[in-house]
Write an enzyme that holds these catalytic residues in place. Sequence first.
Site, short mmCIF file in Angstrom:
data_model
loop_
_atom_site.label_atom_id
_atom_site.label_comp_id
_atom_site.label_asym_id
_atom_site.label_seq_id
_atom_site.Cartn_x
_atom_site.Cartn_y
_atom_site.Cartn_z
CD1 TRP A 132 -46.02 -24.21 -53.24
CD2 TRP A 132 -47.67 -25.56 -53.92
NE1 TRP A 132 -45.48 -25.47 -53.47
CE2 TRP A 132 -46.47 -26.30 -53.89
CE3 TRP A 132 -48.85 -26.20 -54.32
CZ2 TRP A 132 -46.41 -27.65 -54.25
CZ3 TRP A 132 -48.79 -27.54 -54.68
CH2 TRP A 132 -47.58 -28.25 -54.64
CG ASN A 133 -50.01 -28.00 -50.07
OD1 ASN A 133 -49.81 -27.00 -49.38
ND2 ASN A 133 -49.98 -29.22 -49.58
CE LYS A 156 -41.61 -15.79 -47.43
NZ LYS A 156 -42.22 -16.75 -48.40
CG HIS A 157 -50.06 -17.66 -48.86
ND1 HIS A 157 -49.71 -18.97 -49.13
CD2 HIS A 157 -51.36 -17.69 -48.52
CE1 HIS A 157 -50.77 -19.75 -48.97
NE2 HIS A 157 -51.79 -19.00 -48.58
N GLY A 208 -44.55 -26.51 -44.59
CA GLY A 208 -43.77 -26.57 -45.81
C GLY A 208 -42.82 -27.76 -45.81
CB SER A 209 -39.89 -28.39 -47.91
OG SER A 209 -39.05 -27.26 -47.65
CD GLU A 230 -48.56 -29.39 -38.31
OE1 GLU A 230 -48.19 -30.50 -38.75
OE2 GLU A 230 -49.24 -29.27 -37.29
CG LEU A 231 -41.77 -29.76 -41.16
CD1 LEU A 231 -40.39 -30.12 -40.63
CD2 LEU A 231 -41.75 -28.40 -41.83
CB CYS A 264 -48.10 -32.95 -45.95
SG CYS A 264 -47.26 -31.47 -46.53
CD GLU A 358 -43.98 -35.28 -49.00
OE1 GLU A 358 -45.17 -35.05 -48.77
OE2 GLU A 358 -43.04 -34.56 -48.59
#
Length: 454
Positions: A132-133, A156-157, A208-209, A230-231, A264, A358
């Site tokens: 979402w960011n 998928k958002h 995401g996470s 991509e985390l 991130c 984080e």
Amino acid sequence: MNEYRVVNPATGEHVASFPVFTDAQVQEAISAAARTGRTWAFMPVAERADLVRRAAQLQRDRREELARIIVQEMGKPYLQALEEVDFSADIHDFYADNAATITREEPVDIVGEGSAVVRRAPLGVLLGIMPWNFPYYQAARFAAPNLVLGNTILLKHAPQCPQSASAMERIYLDAGLPEGAYVNVFLTNDQAADVIADDRVQGVSLTGSERAGAAVAEVAGRHLKKVALELGGSDPFILLSTDDMDATVDAAVLARLDNTGQACSAGKRFIVVDELYEEFLEKFSTAMAAVQPGDPTSTETELGPLSSEQAARNLQDQLDRAVADGATLHLGAERSGAFFPPAVLTDVTPRMDAYREEFFGPVAMVFRVADEQEAIALANDTGFGLGSYVFTTDPEQADRVADRLEAGMVFINIVAADSPELPFGGVKRSGTARELGLLGAEEFVNKKLIRKGV
């Protein structure tokens, strides 16, 4: 979860709801992407590029509307929302402009007679799972290169971004892409796992996470699917020397507070040599305090609410635990709903959870080190390895430190320098892939060898 919900984080207002897809709708979405892929992959690349370029223009034409959507969905300050729309359009243009390069054939020097080339071909249907960011930018850096390559996209958002997700699908359709080239899907996590497992789907990309990345990688691995992750990140901002402390502090504040600290690759751990520490801490705390949360719809606002009140509660819990463990709070104020004022922590030690975590919001940790060697050791003492920032007046030192940092990206004497041509990605727990730049078009492509005899 049975619906995607828009809740304005600034007001708490429930704005809209969208039902999760039925299993029948999921199957039709996959079928549409697979059907279209059979012709989309063999369309002349210049024609695909033209359609992607048209999508870029439509984003610019609709930039105010698109910006207002994400202000409402996740609280991004309006001017930053406009910048994100523009960046998304720039990414589409970059890949359209470089279509011939990313689909090029490469001759291979062979031993013996005949010839060989490596020909780039699309893999097929891909699933993107986006956060979402940065609702437009994140989708763009996955979709744009892969559409140009000839892959088709299921997107998928995040469940709080259904309006921006729908708006992007509409832009692709209005740009003239065939139905099925880019399909927005409202999925549960279980449905997403089923999509990854489907034989028609050839790969999955997640931003995401760490937890989400591990879950997706486990499913993808079990079904032998290509996966790109991509985390998170806990990027160091290393200050070794400066001839303009005020400008360096301004850069540090921007590195920490852009997107309300919810990035991130934001600077999160500020590592300062001893002789500059006191001056930096004082000026940095003062500058952070001067940026207070405000109405995200205002063009005067630099710091909006966090993405939700729950996100603010989670960040407050992290901050409170750090202080309870012995960290010093140099700057901090009470949150109000999702609005979270900037905070500065010092005296964070390896025995504290905060040292490893984080902070996804406007919380900065400042560390004192004796010298370059200690700065590098501290910077690398994390499970993350996304980006990093080095500020020094010594060019040789800059290169030396850059070589020793365990990170996918190093920015020297500059922040906020992302650009479509620059690859983005990390190492360690920060991810397994690269996006943007020419490298971003290498993740989901079949590099097919074609060997000919005489």
